[in-house]
Design a protein around this motif. Sequence first.
Motif, PDB file in Angstrom:
ATOM      1  N   LYS A  16       5.855  24.414  -1.548  1.00 27.51           N
ATOM      2  CA  LYS A  16       5.504  25.306  -0.602  1.00 27.51           C
ATOM      3  C   LYS A  16       4.029  25.563  -0.831  1.00 27.51           C
ATOM      4  CE  LYS A  16       8.272  28.264  -2.050  1.00 27.51           C
ATOM      5  NZ  LYS A  16       9.186  27.364  -2.974  1.00 27.51           N
ATOM      6  N   THR A  17       3.538  25.839  -1.980  1.00 24.47           N
ATOM      7  CA  THR A  17       2.284  26.344  -2.355  1.00 24.47           C
ATOM      8  C   THR A  17       1.183  25.218  -2.046  1.00 24.47           C
ATOM      9  OG1 THR A  17       2.826  28.068  -3.921  1.00 24.47           O
ATOM     10  CG2 THR A  17       0.502  27.342  -3.963  1.00 24.47           C
ATOM     11  N   THR A  18       1.607  23.900  -2.510  1.00 28.26           N
ATOM     12  CA  THR A  18       0.980  22.666  -2.501  1.00 28.26           C
ATOM     13  C   THR A  18       0.529  22.433  -0.870  1.00 28.26           C
ATOM     14  OG1 THR A  18       1.975  21.784  -4.453  1.00 28.26           O
ATOM     15  CG2 THR A  18       0.770  20.179  -3.024  1.00 28.26           C
ATOM     16  N   PHE A  39       1.358  34.876  -0.159  1.00 23.53           N
ATOM     17  CA  PHE A  39       2.248  36.052  -0.029  1.00 23.53           C
ATOM     18  C   PHE A  39       3.387  35.829  -1.063  1.00 23.53           C
ATOM     19  CE2 PHE A  39       4.784  38.641   3.347  1.00 23.53           C
ATOM     20  CZ  PHE A  39       3.829  39.198   3.532  1.00 23.53           C
ATOM     21  N   ASP A  40       3.209  35.241  -2.328  1.00 22.27           N
ATOM     22  CA  ASP A  40       4.017  35.054  -3.152  1.00 22.27           C
ATOM     23  C   ASP A  40       3.608  35.932  -4.350  1.00 22.27           C
ATOM     24  OD1 ASP A  40       5.867  34.197  -5.207  1.00 22.27           O
ATOM     25  OD2 ASP A  40       5.534  32.180  -4.914  1.00 22.27           O
ATOM     26  N   PRO A  41       4.352  36.902  -4.878  1.00 24.68           N
ATOM     27  CA  PRO A  41       3.916  37.419  -5.982  1.00 24.68           C
ATOM     28  C   PRO A  41       3.472  36.651  -7.302  1.00 24.68           C
ATOM     29  CG  PRO A  41       5.704  38.749  -5.117  1.00 24.68           C
ATOM     30  CD  PRO A  41       5.593  37.185  -4.586  1.00 24.68           C
ATOM     31  N   ILE A 125       0.921  30.993   5.595  1.00 23.38           N
ATOM     32  CA  ILE A 125       1.141  31.951   4.902  1.00 23.38           C
ATOM     33  C   ILE A 125       2.209  31.278   3.984  1.00 23.38           C
ATOM     34  CG2 ILE A 125       2.740  34.095   4.556  1.00 23.38           C
ATOM     35  CD1 ILE A 125       2.105  33.990   7.886  1.00 23.38           C
ATOM     36  N   ASP A 126       1.895  31.415   2.569  1.00 27.44           N
ATOM     37  CA  ASP A 126       2.768  30.821   1.228  1.00 27.44           C
ATOM     38  C   ASP A 126       3.777  31.813   1.102  1.00 27.44           C
ATOM     39  OD1 ASP A 126       3.480  28.964  -0.569  1.00 27.44           O
ATOM     40  OD2 ASP A 126       2.012  29.903  -1.991  1.00 27.44           O
ATOM     41  N   CYS A 127       4.893  31.444   1.256  1.00 26.98           N
ATOM     42  CA  CYS A 127       6.031  32.358   1.330  1.00 26.98           C
ATOM     43  C   CYS A 127       6.598  32.196  -0.460  1.00 26.98           C
ATOM     44  CB  CYS A 127       7.111  32.301   1.916  1.00 26.98           C
ATOM     45  SG  CYS A 127       6.652  32.719   3.487  1.00 26.98           S
TER      46      CYS A 127
HETATM   47 MG    MG Z   1       4.658  28.602  -4.582  1.00 26.13          MG
END
Ligand code: MG
Length: 272
Positions: A16-18, A39-41, A125-127
């Motif tokens: 997801k982040t990548t 958007f990910d802690p 938006i990175d969830c």
């Molecule tokens: Mg991630």
Amino acid sequence: MAKKIAISVPKGGVGKTTTAVNLAAGFAVAEKKTLLIDFDPAGACSLSLGFNEDTIHGDIFQVFSFVKFIDGVIHKTELPNLDFIPCIVNSFDLEERIHKLSRNIYLFSNVLEQETLTEYEYIIIDCPPYMRGLTTIALAAADSVIIPVRAGKFSVSALKKMFTQIEWVKANINSDLKIEGILLNMYEANTRAWELTVKALSKHFKEYMLKTVIPKSISVSEAEFYGRPSMLFKVKSKGSLAYLDLTEELLARHSKPNIYRLPGEGLSNMGG
Ligand code: MG
Ligand code: ATP
């Protein structure tokens, strides 16, 4: 008005982040003014873009808590068309507070409507890897969602959960939410695991598969260590080129806004 794309699936470590970082960089390279929001802690986008505690001067939750205006948390990156809003959650208390804040389902949608953000053409938006709370309010605010998957027995069940959540969000909060597509990531041709995964996914979700497939690529994972999107690290690597293909696929689709989920299309570049 920016097109807001959430990158989400209730499964960890699938890219997801990548995908968020490299797709945002791809849009920026294509001269689209883009904002990436972590958007990910867990805060992984910051590391992938080379930010650290000394260079971060504010985050999205300070906006939610009325500590800062949105202008005060936008960070410039080395790509002139790419801006970034980090997410810094360094205590359990703060994480609890965020989850309480995210009960306000329109909190994020309201923030994204602010005048300052009208200059952007894309907001990515990175969830986080779970569905409730932050992911729900991200999907409430998004125009569309990209769902990355990697090979594995549980990909289908994660996708079923994701589709159930999307249906719920569409029925209750954001009827316009669209599925941009399922993105196969870390693809390795001629492996049994991928053969079985593609077979299972094709059975249930064929019409949602994006044409672009992201191969497993060492330079994509190495780029993280250098705090740069892959295409600024090794532009000619197969991973960077695949993310540029994905950018192109989405830009072509968005230039014809009525084209979504073309049945029968997909899986055309699976050669790696
Ligand atoms: Mg991630
Ligand atoms: P989380 O749910 O923990 O937030 P995630 O879904 O955001 O995880 P990433 O952090 O993007 O997943 O990726 C997980 C790992 O896989 C990282 O180490 C990343 O470098 C690696 N990775 C992602 N995509 C690729 C790829 N195409 N080729 C090689 N490695 C990859």
